[in-house]
Design a protein around this motif. Structure first.
Motif, PDB file in Angstrom:
ATOM      1  N   SER A  62       0.844  -1.197   0.000  1.00 43.01           N
ATOM      2  CA  SER A  62       0.000   0.000   0.000  1.00 43.01           C
ATOM      3  C   SER A  62       0.871   1.235   0.000  1.00 43.01           C
ATOM      4  CB  SER A  62      -0.890   0.024   1.237  1.00 43.01           C
ATOM      5  OG  SER A  62      -1.792  -1.047   1.198  1.00 43.01           O
ATOM      6  N   VAL A  63       0.552   2.163  -0.858  1.00 47.01           N
ATOM      7  CA  VAL A  63       1.325   3.402  -0.940  1.00 47.01           C
ATOM      8  C   VAL A  63       0.373   4.584  -0.890  1.00 47.01           C
ATOM      9  CG1 VAL A  63       3.243   2.369  -2.181  1.00 47.01           C
ATOM     10  CG2 VAL A  63       1.273   3.247  -3.449  1.00 47.01           C
ATOM     11  N   PRO A  64       0.860   5.747  -0.462  1.00 50.78           N
ATOM     12  CA  PRO A  64      -0.029   6.897  -0.307  1.00 50.78           C
ATOM     13  C   PRO A  64      -0.469   7.453  -1.664  1.00 50.78           C
ATOM     14  CG  PRO A  64       2.071   7.218   0.863  1.00 50.78           C
ATOM     15  CD  PRO A  64       2.232   6.052  -0.045  1.00 50.78           C
ATOM     16  N   GLY A  65      -1.757   7.693  -1.782  1.00 55.57           N
ATOM     17  CA  GLY A  65      -2.289   8.369  -2.954  1.00 55.57           C
ATOM     18  C   GLY A  65      -2.146   7.618  -4.246  1.00 55.57           C
ATOM     19  N   ASP A  68      -2.823   0.078  -5.116  1.00 56.62           N
ATOM     20  CA  ASP A  68      -1.953  -0.932  -4.537  1.00 56.62           C
ATOM     21  C   ASP A  68      -0.939  -1.466  -5.544  1.00 56.62           C
ATOM     22  OD1 ASP A  68      -3.171  -0.741  -2.114  1.00 56.62           O
ATOM     23  OD2 ASP A  68      -4.318  -2.601  -2.278  1.00 56.62           O
ATOM     24  N   PHE A  92      10.081   2.071  -6.432  1.00 53.30           N
ATOM     25  CA  PHE A  92      11.326   1.311  -6.322  1.00 53.30           C
ATOM     26  C   PHE A  92      11.542   0.905  -4.869  1.00 53.30           C
ATOM     27  CE2 PHE A  92      11.650   4.199  -9.869  1.00 53.30           C
ATOM     28  CZ  PHE A  92      12.213   3.423 -10.883  1.00 53.30           C
ATOM     29  N   THR A 117       7.633   6.289   2.545  1.00 57.16           N
ATOM     30  CA  THR A 117       7.670   6.437   1.097  1.00 57.16           C
ATOM     31  C   THR A 117       8.413   7.707   0.745  1.00 57.16           C
ATOM     32  OG1 THR A 117       5.523   5.328   0.920  1.00 57.16           O
ATOM     33  CG2 THR A 117       6.310   6.517  -1.014  1.00 57.16           C
TER      34      THR A 117
ATOM     35  N   SER B  62      -2.525  12.271   1.908  1.00 57.34           N
ATOM     36  CA  SER B  62      -2.595  10.925   1.334  1.00 57.34           C
ATOM     37  C   SER B  62      -1.949   9.933   2.272  1.00 57.34           C
ATOM     38  CB  SER B  62      -1.856  10.887  -0.010  1.00 57.34           C
ATOM     39  OG  SER B  62      -2.502  11.706  -0.949  1.00 57.34           O
ATOM     40  N   VAL B  63      -2.623   8.838   2.493  1.00 59.77           N
ATOM     41  CA  VAL B  63      -2.093   7.813   3.384  1.00 59.77           C
ATOM     42  C   VAL B  63      -2.168   6.459   2.689  1.00 59.77           C
ATOM     43  CG1 VAL B  63      -2.645   9.058   5.493  1.00 59.77           C
ATOM     44  CG2 VAL B  63      -4.357   7.581   4.452  1.00 59.77           C
ATOM     45  N   PRO B  64      -1.326   5.531   3.100  1.00 60.02           N
ATOM     46  CA  PRO B  64      -1.285   4.235   2.408  1.00 60.02           C
ATOM     47  C   PRO B  64      -2.532   3.405   2.679  1.00 60.02           C
ATOM     48  CG  PRO B  64       0.676   4.569   3.799  1.00 60.02           C
ATOM     49  CD  PRO B  64      -0.320   5.610   4.176  1.00 60.02           C
ATOM     50  N   GLY B  65      -3.099   2.877   1.631  1.00 56.88           N
ATOM     51  CA  GLY B  65      -4.189   1.933   1.747  1.00 56.88           C
ATOM     52  C   GLY B  65      -5.453   2.473   2.357  1.00 56.88           C
ATOM     53  N   ASP B  68      -8.238   9.461   1.128  1.00 56.35           N
ATOM     54  CA  ASP B  68      -7.606  10.722   1.509  1.00 56.35           C
ATOM     55  C   ASP B  68      -8.192  11.297   2.791  1.00 56.35           C
ATOM     56  OD1 ASP B  68      -5.920  10.638  -0.627  1.00 56.35           O
ATOM     57  OD2 ASP B  68      -6.988  12.151  -1.807  1.00 56.35           O
ATOM     58  N   PHE B 109      19.220   9.026  -7.718  1.00 54.67           N
ATOM     59  CA  PHE B 109      17.866   9.395  -7.330  1.00 54.67           C
ATOM     60  C   PHE B 109      17.875  10.763  -6.662  1.00 54.67           C
ATOM     61  CE2 PHE B 109      15.037   5.492  -7.478  1.00 54.67           C
ATOM     62  CZ  PHE B 109      15.862   4.791  -8.327  1.00 54.67           C
ATOM     63  N   HIS B 114       9.018  13.137   1.471  1.00 58.77           N
ATOM     64  CA  HIS B 114       8.871  11.835   2.089  1.00 58.77           C
ATOM     65  C   HIS B 114       7.641  11.827   2.967  1.00 58.77           C
ATOM     66  CE1 HIS B 114      11.001  14.051   5.249  1.00 58.77           C
ATOM     67  NE2 HIS B 114      10.404  13.229   6.086  1.00 58.77           N
ATOM     68  N   ASP B 115       7.245  10.635   3.255  1.00 59.69           N
ATOM     69  CA  ASP B 115       5.946  10.388   3.847  1.00 59.69           C
ATOM     70  C   ASP B 115       6.100   9.217   4.795  1.00 59.69           C
ATOM     71  OD1 ASP B 115       3.108  10.482   3.923  1.00 59.69           O
ATOM     72  OD2 ASP B 115       3.207  11.155   1.824  1.00 59.69           O
ATOM     73  N   LEU B 116       5.893   9.464   6.066  1.00 57.04           N
ATOM     74  CA  LEU B 116       6.070   8.388   7.044  1.00 57.04           C
ATOM     75  C   LEU B 116       4.757   8.139   7.753  1.00 57.04           C
ATOM     76  CD1 LEU B 116       7.884   6.477   8.741  1.00 57.04           C
ATOM     77  CD2 LEU B 116       8.374   8.436  10.214  1.00 57.04           C
TER      78      LEU B 116
END
Lengths: 126, 126
Positions: A62-65, A68, A92, A117, B62-65, B68, B109, B114-116
């Motif tokens: 699962s990733v934000p926004g 899947d 990645f 992420t 935005s959050v995983p899975g 919003d 890269f 980043h998003d935690l």
DNA sequence: ATATAAATGACATCGTTTTGTCAATAAAAA
DNA sequence: TTTTTATTGACAAAACGATGTCATTTATAT
């Protein structure tokens, strides 16, 4: 609980995972699988993913926004994080972890998991 | 670009944000707003969120899975992260940041954001 | 107080992702 | 090789969040 028949279609999806070491979405899997088996349908990709999940070969990422992604379970077994390229929209794997996250928690909260992420530009897009 | 009329409905949504210092989903906002104005419709919540976004008062989280969330822009302005309670499904703000993420990046890269997201049990559920 | 138009809410509709269906196909067993 | 039945793919349809519509309401200006 293993995939039972070895079909060209299932192999095409498995090869997509094996040859591309990054988390893949359903449309990405469909595109990659079609490169090896142009006739494969989207419906079959959904079913292959379900079967590989049930077999424990892949797991959901699962990733934000974003929708899947899926990746090989043996890769996911090693703790890691992800990088999202804003240009090509690919994800990645990032090996390594900042750690020390327990210090960030408010009183009384219990930490079980975390999800990092990073985002920006990948090597090919930068 | 500001919300133009001061309606009970818009106020109910604003009060939900003001009184609840955590990222809120559309259904959460609807529930909270109904506590103050039971007649408010879901459609109106969508429009209030849109207007508050256009006015720059709230931003998308935005959050995983998960769908919003939205939070006050002045809160979001200070860099922070989020905690997701697996029991009550609420998100909370986490102040602080591990840092040192550039070291995790592969060659070439470029890191922009980043998003935690931490997860586990919040204080009331633990 | 009246007029104007933004805002509301009920409902329909859309867009996208995911799943159901089923005749046809093809992998594995006999 | 023949049989069996899991699998496929085209299509339909569900699930879901989000948005369009429009008669009515109501905040604001006059």
């Amino acid at each position: 609980m293993k995939a039972q028949r070895q079909t060209k279609q299932l192999q095409a999806v498995q090869q997509a995972f094996d040859s591309t070491c990054r988390p893949l979405s359903i449309p990405e899997l469909h595109t990659l699988a079609k490169q090896r088996l142009s006739s494969i349908g989207l419906r079959t990709v959904y079913r292959a993913v379900r079967r590989l999940q049930d077999a424990g070969e892949i797991v959901t990422v699962s990733v934000p926004g974003n929708s899947d992604r899926y990746e090989l379970a043996n890769i996911a077994a090693k703790h890691h994080h992800h990088f999202h390229c804003k240009a090509c929209d690919r994800f990645f794997d990032i090996h390594g972890c900042p750690g020390g996250l327990n210090k960030l928690l408010p009183k009384g909260f219990k930490l079980e998991n975390h999800d990092l992420t990073l985002s920006g530009l990948c090597a090919s897009c930068a």
